[in-house]
Design an enzyme around this catalytic site. Sequence first.
Site, PDB file in Angstrom:
ATOM      1  CG  HIS A   1      -1.399   5.238  -0.441  1.00  0.00           C
ATOM      2  ND1 HIS A   1      -2.199   6.003   0.381  1.00  0.00           N
ATOM      3  CD2 HIS A   1      -2.145   4.151  -0.755  1.00  0.00           C
ATOM      4  CE1 HIS A   1      -3.368   5.404   0.559  1.00  0.00           C
ATOM      5  NE2 HIS A   1      -3.356   4.273  -0.123  1.00  0.00           N
TER       6      HIS A   1
ATOM      7  CG  ASN B   1      -1.018   9.127   2.261  1.00  0.00           C
ATOM      8  OD1 ASN B   1      -1.455   8.159   1.649  1.00  0.00           O
ATOM      9  ND2 ASN B   1      -0.386  10.124   1.668  1.00  0.00           N
TER      10      ASN B   1
ATOM     11  NE  ARG C   1      -4.148   1.708   2.160  1.00  0.00           N
ATOM     12  CZ  ARG C   1      -4.386   2.478   3.216  1.00  0.00           C
ATOM     13  NH1 ARG C   1      -3.710   2.294   4.341  1.00  0.00           N
ATOM     14  NH2 ARG C   1      -5.312   3.418   3.166  1.00  0.00           N
TER      15      ARG C   1
END
Length: 329
Positions: free
Chosen positions: A67, A95, A63
């Site tokens: 991101h 985030n 992830r």
Amino acid sequence: MGRLNPILVWSLCLSLCLFLCPTSAQLKTNFYANVCPNVENIVKNVVTQKFQQTFVTVPATIRLFFHDCFVQGCDASVLVASTGNNKAEKDHPDNLSLAGDGFDTVIKAKAAVDAVPQCKNKVSCADILALAARDVIVLSGGPSYAVELGRLDGLSSSSKNVGGKLPQPSFNLNQLNSMFAAHGLSQADMVALSAAHTVGFSHCNRFSNRIYSFSPGNPVDPSLDKTYATQLQQMCPKNVDPDIAINMDPNTPRTFDNVYFKNLELGQGLFTSDQVLFTDARSQPTVKTWAKDNAAFQQAFITAMTKLGRVGVKTGNNGNIRSDCSVLN
């Protein structure tokens, strides 16, 4: 009409390619062969140790890579810590749920690489993150693939750049396709990358609307399997502790596999953005194919991850190699 000069045509084609494909031209799998030839093993060893400590290392690192790449490109800008006068990417609301184990994995791998005199300050944080993402995929049963390297670390990181850049759990297919297409990724790439949720986890508030307040006539999203919806309500009661997280794959949560697609066929996609891949007729054939053919899915995933790793790569004066991944040089 006169004949075109073949040298001129070749020159124009080369210029066009360099203009259209500036990010991937400098990347190559053996980028560090003469600089830090053992970099992949160094990173792999650290990632393996971290994996043995906690499985969260897997979804956290994947992830983190995603991101990073979707905001200002794959330049490790998501790793930068905020300072008194700069709120960095990692502190944007989208985030804040990034697990610390992903950051820790990259920081420890960077330290191990820099502990080798030949490699010190020669390998970017962005490349280490790309390698670590591949390594956790393999450790959890997913496909191995050669990682293209040669990225530099970004020169800036601002939370202002994050808004509207990351897919949301409520997205429909048009929204997903549009966001991925902005980075040169196709619908097939998007569906393949979504399958990283096979080892993911989510906090309850990211999907609670689907089990409690979907619509006035349907409190529970009708595309959810009824038994699965009941299980979700039991795991995520109203007013649940916001720190509670559940597996996104209810069947094989610790194995990187194509069961994600089989779950979608059963109405067991956790997010709207997951289940829509099956309910929308445009992407349903892909889901059905990969639910039956794990090898085909794995090949598509490798293709998509390679393309993702080329997004917004920094080279030349647009980047550098950080000595500390969390601090801009």
